[in-house]
Design a protein around this motif. Sequence first.
Motif, PDB file in Angstrom:
ATOM      1  N   UNK A  96     -30.608   7.245 -27.086  1.00  9.78           N
ATOM      2  CA  UNK A  96     -30.367   6.472 -28.047  1.00  9.78           C
ATOM      3  C   UNK A  96     -29.101   6.545 -28.714  1.00  9.78           C
ATOM      4  N   UNK A  97     -28.550   5.831 -29.107  1.00 13.27           N
ATOM      5  CA  UNK A  97     -27.193   5.891 -30.041  1.00 13.27           C
ATOM      6  C   UNK A  97     -27.455   5.384 -31.071  1.00 13.27           C
ATOM      7  N   UNK A  98     -27.352   6.081 -32.620  1.00 12.67           N
ATOM      8  CA  UNK A  98     -27.498   5.587 -33.899  1.00 12.67           C
ATOM      9  C   UNK A  98     -26.241   5.662 -34.713  1.00 12.67           C
ATOM     10  N   UNK A  99     -26.158   4.919 -35.479  1.00 13.16           N
ATOM     11  CA  UNK A  99     -24.930   4.961 -36.527  1.00 13.16           C
ATOM     12  C   UNK A  99     -25.072   4.530 -37.877  1.00 13.16           C
ATOM     13  N   UNK A 150     -14.383  -8.194 -30.686  1.00  9.97           N
ATOM     14  CA  UNK A 150     -15.730  -8.388 -30.119  1.00  9.97           C
ATOM     15  C   UNK A 150     -16.914  -7.962 -31.247  1.00  9.97           C
ATOM     16  N   UNK A 151     -18.074  -7.920 -30.778  1.00 12.40           N
ATOM     17  CA  UNK A 151     -19.289  -7.742 -31.603  1.00 12.40           C
ATOM     18  C   UNK A 151     -19.883  -6.579 -31.163  1.00 12.40           C
ATOM     19  N   UNK A 152     -20.710  -5.770 -32.028  1.00  5.44           N
ATOM     20  CA  UNK A 152     -21.649  -4.782 -31.652  1.00  5.44           C
ATOM     21  C   UNK A 152     -23.151  -5.228 -32.146  1.00  5.44           C
ATOM     22  N   UNK A 153     -24.055  -5.537 -31.345  1.00  6.17           N
ATOM     23  CA  UNK A 153     -25.385  -5.589 -31.766  1.00  6.17           C
ATOM     24  C   UNK A 153     -26.135  -4.496 -32.081  1.00  6.17           C
ATOM     25  N   UNK A 154     -26.576  -4.611 -33.558  1.00  8.15           N
ATOM     26  CA  UNK A 154     -27.268  -3.178 -34.133  1.00  8.15           C
ATOM     27  C   UNK A 154     -28.639  -3.557 -34.375  1.00  8.15           C
ATOM     28  N   UNK A 155     -29.653  -2.588 -34.081  1.00  9.78           N
ATOM     29  CA  UNK A 155     -31.089  -2.840 -34.519  1.00  9.78           C
ATOM     30  C   UNK A 155     -31.286  -2.116 -35.655  1.00  9.78           C
ATOM     31  N   UNK A 156     -31.563  -2.772 -36.860  1.00  8.43           N
ATOM     32  CA  UNK A 156     -31.617  -2.068 -38.163  1.00  8.43           C
ATOM     33  C   UNK A 156     -33.001  -2.138 -38.932  1.00  8.43           C
ATOM     34  N   UNK A 157     -33.217  -1.783 -39.968  1.00  7.47           N
ATOM     35  CA  UNK A 157     -34.555  -1.833 -40.793  1.00  7.47           C
ATOM     36  C   UNK A 157     -34.742  -3.146 -41.029  1.00  7.47           C
ATOM     37  N   UNK A 196     -25.262  -8.441 -36.008  1.00  4.00           N
ATOM     38  CA  UNK A 196     -24.067  -7.743 -35.765  1.00  4.00           C
ATOM     39  C   UNK A 196     -23.559  -6.608 -36.669  1.00  4.00           C
ATOM     40  N   UNK A 197     -22.695  -6.034 -36.293  1.00  5.60           N
ATOM     41  CA  UNK A 197     -21.850  -5.029 -36.664  1.00  5.60           C
ATOM     42  C   UNK A 197     -21.380  -5.277 -38.117  1.00  5.60           C
ATOM     43  N   UNK A 198     -20.688  -6.548 -38.302  1.00  3.91           N
ATOM     44  CA  UNK A 198     -20.233  -7.149 -39.436  1.00  3.91           C
ATOM     45  C   UNK A 198     -21.272  -7.410 -40.298  1.00  3.91           C
ATOM     46  N   UNK A 199     -22.334  -7.921 -40.007  1.00  8.37           N
ATOM     47  CA  UNK A 199     -23.357  -8.222 -40.899  1.00  8.37           C
ATOM     48  C   UNK A 199     -24.110  -7.131 -41.425  1.00  8.37           C
ATOM     49  N   UNK A 200     -24.116  -6.080 -40.514  1.00  7.26           N
ATOM     50  CA  UNK A 200     -24.553  -4.660 -41.086  1.00  7.26           C
ATOM     51  C   UNK A 200     -23.847  -4.097 -42.204  1.00  7.26           C
ATOM     52  N   UNK A 201     -22.614  -4.267 -41.889  1.00  7.55           N
ATOM     53  CA  UNK A 201     -21.835  -3.635 -42.843  1.00  7.55           C
ATOM     54  C   UNK A 201     -21.916  -4.225 -44.256  1.00  7.55           C
ATOM     55  N   UNK A 234     -27.439   0.907 -41.365  1.00 11.06           N
ATOM     56  CA  UNK A 234     -27.017   1.326 -40.150  1.00 11.06           C
ATOM     57  C   UNK A 234     -28.280   1.403 -39.285  1.00 11.06           C
ATOM     58  N   UNK A 235     -28.292   1.776 -37.744  1.00 14.83           N
ATOM     59  CA  UNK A 235     -29.281   1.693 -37.226  1.00 14.83           C
ATOM     60  C   UNK A 235     -28.798   2.061 -35.569  1.00 14.83           C
ATOM     61  N   UNK A 236     -29.714   1.529 -34.729  1.00 11.26           N
ATOM     62  CA  UNK A 236     -29.414   1.850 -33.326  1.00 11.26           C
ATOM     63  C   UNK A 236     -28.404   0.729 -32.714  1.00 11.26           C
TER      64      UNK A 236
END
Length: 132
Positions: free
Chosen positions: A86-89, A102-109, A114-119, A124-126
Amino acid sequence: MQITDTIADMLTRIRNASSARHDTVDVPASNMKKVIAQILTEEGYVKSFQVIDDGKQGVIRLTLKYNAGKTPAITGLRRVSKPGLRIYANCEDLPRVMKGLGIAIISTSKGVMTDKHARRENVGGEVLAFVW
């Protein structure tokens, strides 16, 4: 046969169908895959998706998007976090795919985003996958 990594299976089906220039691809449904399909549609990598009820698990039918000359809109898909590793950030270290193209798909709480929305949400998340 039991598939251990269903998200990687979904990404592989999309990759194979787009390289074979298919119009649609069917993926067994789950809530996580529905959210990923929604993100791919919102970001413009897939035309549309619909959930088909088959009496069992259900099927997600993705309509693939092609640019001029029948080139796929998705040039690359990569699974990052796997069941064995598992990779978390955190929000400061979220990856930028293709320097923002491009986009990164992140699973957050707060859900899958997407990574832009998470920022923007400062969470953060997986890191599930990269799409470019």
